[in-house]
Write a protein that holds these residues in place. Structure first.
Motif, short mmCIF file in Angstrom:
data_model
loop_
_atom_site.label_atom_id
_atom_site.label_comp_id
_atom_site.label_asym_id
_atom_site.label_seq_id
_atom_site.Cartn_x
_atom_site.Cartn_y
_atom_site.Cartn_z
N VAL A 797 0.77 -1.27 -0.02
CA VAL A 797 -0.01 -0.10 0.04
C VAL A 797 1.07 1.35 -0.18
N ALA A 798 0.50 2.14 -0.78
CA ALA A 798 1.58 3.64 -0.92
C ALA A 798 0.30 4.66 -1.18
N ASP A 799 0.87 5.85 -0.80
CA ASP A 799 0.09 6.87 -0.95
C ASP A 799 0.10 7.56 -2.31
N ILE A 800 -0.32 6.74 -3.38
CA ILE A 800 -0.26 7.41 -4.65
C ILE A 800 -1.78 7.30 -5.06
N ALA A 801 -2.01 7.97 -6.28
CA ALA A 801 -3.52 7.95 -6.82
C ALA A 801 -3.53 6.75 -7.56
N PRO A 802 -4.83 6.27 -7.86
CA PRO A 802 -5.16 5.02 -8.48
C PRO A 802 -4.85 5.43 -9.96
N ASP A 803 -4.46 4.39 -10.78
CA ASP A 803 -4.48 4.98 -12.32
C ASP A 803 -6.04 4.50 -12.74
N LEU A 804 -6.06 4.90 -14.05
CA LEU A 804 -7.34 5.03 -14.52
C LEU A 804 -8.08 3.69 -14.37
N ALA A 805 -7.36 2.57 -14.93
CA ALA A 805 -7.85 1.25 -14.99
C ALA A 805 -8.47 0.69 -13.54
N SER A 837 -8.98 -7.68 -6.23
CA SER A 837 -7.73 -8.09 -5.65
C SER A 837 -6.56 -8.80 -6.61
N ASN A 838 -6.98 -9.37 -7.44
CA ASN A 838 -6.12 -10.06 -8.36
C ASN A 838 -5.53 -8.98 -9.34
N HIS A 839 -6.33 -7.77 -9.66
CA HIS A 839 -5.99 -6.64 -10.32
C HIS A 839 -4.76 -5.90 -9.48
N LEU A 840 -5.18 -5.72 -8.16
CA LEU A 840 -4.06 -4.98 -7.35
C LEU A 840 -2.87 -5.62 -7.02
N ALA A 841 -2.96 -7.14 -7.03
CA ALA A 841 -1.76 -7.86 -7.04
C ALA A 841 -0.88 -7.60 -8.13
N GLY A 842 -1.40 -7.32 -9.15
CA GLY A 842 -0.47 -7.02 -10.39
C GLY A 842 0.03 -5.64 -10.49
N LEU A 843 -0.32 -5.00 -9.58
CA LEU A 843 0.42 -3.49 -9.73
C LEU A 843 1.76 -3.59 -8.69
N GLU A 844 2.72 -2.70 -9.14
CA GLU A 844 3.91 -2.34 -8.56
C GLU A 844 3.65 -2.03 -6.92
N GLN A 845 2.80 -0.82 -6.85
CA GLN A 845 2.28 -0.46 -5.70
C GLN A 845 0.72 -0.48 -5.53
#
Length: 957
Positions: A797-805, A837-845
């Motif tokens: 978890v990071a304090d970044i804004a979510p990308d569009l997808a 959650s599968n989608h989030l798992a594919g993200l760096e942060q």
RNA sequence: GCCGGGAUGAUGAAAUGGUAGACAUAGGGGACUUAAAAUCCCCAGACCGAUUACGGUCGUGUGGGUUCGAGUCCCACUCCCGGCACCA
């Protein structure tokens, strides 16, 4: 971050919830209330099973979801603690039920708490406690004082060996043998006993009619209606005359739903229990020539239990003719024979039946056996549904309803006849060819001279023949769907629709058809077969019925009732509720008897009328309470010498018929619940439980509610606004779980191994809540892996804004999960969370807002891990405990892929098309797509359908 | 017999009339590892033809129908599971 240790965190949060009374329902809150209730369990010795878990988890999820949405939730739990298993165990071991029940409840409560279910434990109740059954007894008095409880003699199932009364379900042995004692296998006999009844039949109509108000599964409503079994008909009296001179004529009323068939009555039957039979066979009467024979039959029939009647080959009718006595058919004035037969039930209708063999299956069977004449009085409607005309235009029949058939039939006409409502169909003369069977597909050549071109060559053969060309099929469709009868013309293009309501019809009676010489060849055989071998129970036109001939039977019902001086009535299958149980472990019936044996209600100030403890549990032939010295002494002390207590206890269904009121105000010592508390919380908004025992319980609870309403104690008439059933969970091999087979799955070991959150999630993920589904231990690992993934996501978890997808999916997931939880589709809610959650798992942060949403949505389903993760990630409770709402503007991603079909077949797809692309642009893109172009080139494009953002279909010829 | 409910990959299942099989289990392949487990990545309805990367046919119990388009709607049928069962 530590490993996901379910034991540690589940214990931790359960402890905290317990200490903070986190799920206490607030009586003073001004938030909108919602009452979410599980059917409370019988705390059996073997503990909670996975079927309980399923229903409880679903309501728990719903409760937590509703709390997050800001509702004031009442979600209580209690124990339906009186009952047979504990008593049977006591008979075996001598251990008092009060002890075993207490320990079973402890087991259940412990198991439930380990699941993290969000009950308001401050409202826990047990029906076996004096604090509770005081009010069960109060309800008895309430019904008694209002004329809804009374004592009557009734038959019970009696086991001569165990010296005990058996409930109907206790008369089936484990191997399925009927009519025997469940414990010892002795044949059950019938015995008369004076017993208490609640007059539920007073509410029969309301119990049927009010079902329209509630949101229940349709099948449950149907079960309730069937159980009540309301049927509307007429009561008609038949005069009885005797061969013996100077005997006074009598009148015997019969109940019938088919007064239209009165002209077809050729005999009359009385039930063996019928009062008239009882009189006729007693010693003082001498009207029956064969009195002894009748007497013997009646005695034999009375010894049969209901179960015996089922064991007997139900179709095989028995009975005895009553010699020397006749009934008069009130319609024809003919003398008809009378019988006594046990296919007529003493307790239903008037216990007497008019025999109409031609139009009732049972009467037909009886008449065949006893050689009673069969007289047809209703002829099925005949509908001409298809007529094929030959070649020329002038031959096409002007299909006039009255005369067409007679006038225009010629030798080569084809036709289809359907016997409306009979379930039988006629046939097409000569068209089903040798060797062809209905249901098969036949191929016909369309020839020039037949006048048909472009017709489909293969056609299905129907029971009544076959039809060519699809227009016929469409007509059939309408015929069946709307009960509109169709007359078709030969060219298939003209169809006259004959509406049954307006009676603008082409109705022909079977007789009329039979009289037509052209038709005879085709139909005679069929009809002869039909009339001789079957009773016709459908609607039709009256024949052989004097002035009523030709009248549709529905219309004739009223007129014939009038004609014979009968009256319109209703009858019900529902019987009054027998609540006396010759048992120990139940709420004592608060009644005492004066020295003359007259019953008196125990006054309210003596409630609770305590269940005595000085009894043995061994069956002795009288109710266990009869052994209690204390109870007798108590009675005499209060009421006087010679007074005796009622020694039966109440059916445990009584206890469970009002418990949902008690949860509103569980500690009230002065009322079963205060009017304010009832007003605050009731009725129940969502009621969840298995479908297996719901007919009786739901019926009784509704009865209690209606009684309270009738006498002004409450203002609503239905206790459960919305009802859902959880499905049965089967063993891994797809069979039913049962203790005797030893395939019962106990949730404890899986909670131990994987944690409560995993078990909850797994049971929700198995499939639709209401479906019957097999347990599969292997699959549990899948949801456990999901939770571990969610756990690990916490590290990223990071304090970044979510990308569009991510943002789009986040909003889509909120929407999907909310919609699913609203309608209890827990399985797809879980899968939506997995996708997210599968989608989030594919993200760096993992963007913090996305993770917070994941926790918010997951919280009702898997509360422990969510609470823990929220804490680990450093969220305030208020930040994540509120249900999120989807941003409607972010639900559609800005590029979409559009599938392209040619003639309904997928031929390509357009990817990365801007969402909301115009039709013209989309079509242009599609036409230039190489894969699609190839197919478009094969013909001429005549039409294009565009479904925005989804699909394009080109029609190419 | 009557009344309900159901039939979709190996399995549990998903799909407002719009790309069937989402999600998950089992399975196959790979990465990491001395190895295994765990984890991660990839494949995966059937058949046919090519095999670089593809193309086609069939496919939601069966047979029809409606529709540009059907797992979904309509008709008929088969099988399975529940409940009721002589209720006039």
């Amino acid at each position: 971050m530590e490993q996901y240790d379910h034991k540690k965190i589940e214990q931790k949060w359960q402890q905290r919830w317990h200490e903070s009374e986190a799920f206490r329902a607030d009586n003073s809150s001004s938030k909108e209330k919602i009452y979410i209730l599980d059917m409370f369990p019988y705390p059996s010795g073997s503990g909670l099973h996975v079927g309980h878990v399923e229903g409880y988890t679903a309501t728990d999820i719903y409760s937590r979801y509703k709390r997050a949405q800001g509702y004031n939730v009442l979600h209580p739990m209690g124990w339906d603690a009186f009952g047979l298993p504990a008593e049977n165990y006591a008979i075996k071991t001598g251990i008092p039920p009060v002890q075993t029940t207490a320990s079973s409840i402890d087991t259940f409560r412990g198991q439930i708490k380990r699941l993290g279910l969000s009950y308001d434990w401050s409202r826990e109740i047990g029906t076996h406690t004096p604090e509770y059954y005081k009010w069960t007894q109060w309800f008895f008095l309430f019904l008694y004082n209002n004329g809804l409880a009374e004592k009557r003699v009734a038959k019970v199932n009696w086991c001569p060996k165990d010296q005990t009364v058996l409930a109907n379900e206790q008369t089936v042995s484990e191997s399925g043998e009927k009519g025997v004692c469940v414990r010892c296998g002795t044949k059950v006999v019938q015995k008369d006993l004076a017993q208490w009844f609640f007059k539920i039949t007073d509410f029969a109509d309301a119990l049927v009619d009010d079902l329209d108000q509630v949101d229940w599964p349709e099948s449950t409503k149907i079960n309730q209606r069937n159980w009540i079994g309301r049927s509307e008909g007429a009561e008609v009296s038949f005069k009885v005359v005797f061969d013996k001179p100077d005997t006074k004529e009598g009148l015997i009323p019969v109940f019938t739903t088919r007064p239209d068939t009165l002209f077809g009555v050729t005999y009359m039957v009385l039930a063996p229990e019928h009062a008239w039979i009882t009189l006729a066979i007693d010693d003082n009467h001498d009207v029956l020539v064969n009195k002894e024979e009748v007497k013997a039959y009646v005695v034999a029939a009375k010894n049969k239990t209901d179960l015996d009647r089922q064991i007997d080959d139900a179709k095989e009718k028995t009975g005895v003719k009553l010699e020397g006595v006749w009934a008069i058919n009130p319609a024809t004035k003919e003398k008809i024979p009378m019988y006594v037969a046990d296919y007529v039930l003493g307790g239903y209708g008037t216990g007497a039946v008019m025999g109409v063999p031609a139009h009732d299956e049972r009467d037909f069977a009886f008449a065949k056996k006893f050689n009673v004449p069969v007289k047809q009085v209703v002829a099925p409607y005949v509908v001409i549904t298809g007529v094929d005309a030959p070649q020329s235009e002038e031959n096409i029949i002007k299909f006039d309803a009255e005369s067409a058939i007679i006038k225009h039939w010629e030798k080569d006409l084809y036709y289809v006849v359907e016997f409306a409502n009979t379930g039988h169909h006629g046939f097409v003369g000569g068209h089903v060819e040798e060797g062809e069977k209905p249901g098969e597909t036949a191929v016909r050549e369309a020839t020039e001279e037949s006048g048909y071109k472009n017709i489909k060559k293969s056609t299905q053969l129907f029971e009544y023949g076959y039809s060519r060309g699809y227009k016929v099929r469409k007509s059939r469709e309408e015929l069946c769907r709307d009960r509109i009868y169709i007359v078709e013309l030969a060219d298939r293009e003209r169809t006259d629709i004959v509406d049954k309501e307006t009676k603008q019809g082409s109705w022909k009676t079977a007789d009329e058809i039979l009289k037509d010489p052209v038709l005879i060849n085709h139909h005679k055989l069929y009809f002869e077969h039909y009339i001789q071998n079957a009773q016709f129970t459908g609607d039709g036109v009256l024949v052989n019925s004097g002035t009523f001939d030709g009248m549709p039977n529905e219309e004739a019902k009223k007129k014939i009732i009038e004609f014979v001086g009968g009256k319109v009535t209703k009858t019900y299958k529902l019987r009054d509720w027998l609540i006396s149980r010759q048992r120990y472990w139940g709420a004592p019936i608060p009644v005492v008897y004066d020295p003359e044996g007259k019953p008196h209600a125990v006054p309210e100030e003596h409630l609770p009328w305590i269940l005595p403890t000085d009894v043995e549990f061994k069956p002795t032939g009288v109710s266990p309470l009869g052994q209690s010295k204390e109870l007798l002494e108590r009675t005499e002390k209060i009421f006087g010498k010679g007074w005796t207590p009622e020694i039966d206890t109440m059916d445990t269904f009584v206890c469970s018929s009002w418990y949902f009121f008690r949860f509103a105000d569980p500690h009230n010592e002065n009322e079963f619940a205060s009017p304010e508390a009832i007003k605050k919380w009731l009725p129940v908004d969502l009621y969840m439980g298995g479908a297996e025992h719901t007919v009786l319980h739901l019926m009784y609870a509704r009865f209690f509610t209606k009684a309270l309403q009738k006498f002004g104690l409450i203002s609503f008439s239905e206790p459960f606004l919305k009802l859902r059933h959880q499905g049965t969970i089967l063993a891994e091999d797809g069979t039913k779980m049962s203790k005797s087979v030893g395939n019962v799955i106990n949730p404890d070991e899986f909670i131990e191994l994987y944690g409560a959150d995993t078990v909850r999630l797994y049971e929700m993920f198995m499939g639709p809540l209401e479906a019957m589904k097999p347990w599969n231990t292997k699959s549990i690992i899948g949801v456990r892996r999901f939770l571990e993934r969610v756990w690990k996501l916490g590290e990223k978890v990071a304090d970044i804004a979510p990308d569009l997808a991510t943002e789009t999916l986040r909003n889509q997931t909120i929407k999907k999960v909310s919609e699913d939880l609203d309608v209890l589709k827990m399985n797809t809610a879980v899968s939506a969370l997995m996708v997210f959650s599968n989608h989030l798992a594919g993200l760096e942060q993992v963007p913090r807002p996305a993770y917070v949403t994941l926790l918010q949505l997951l919280a009702p389903l898997a509360p422990h891990i969510t609470y823990e993760l929220a804490e680990v990630v450093g969220l305030e409770h208020s930040e994540w405990s509120v249900w999120p709402t989807a941003d409607e503007t972010k639900l559609v991603s800005h590029t979409v892929s559009i599938a392209v079909q040619v003639n309904g077949k997928l031929r390509g797809s357009l990817t990365d098309v801007p969402s909301g692309v115009s039709e013209d642009e989309a079509l242009t893109l599609a036409r230039t797509n190489p894969a699609v172009a190839l197919w478009l080139a094969k013909g001429k494009e005549v039409k294009a359908i565009y479904v925005p953002n989804k699909i394009i279909n080109f029609v190419v010829l």
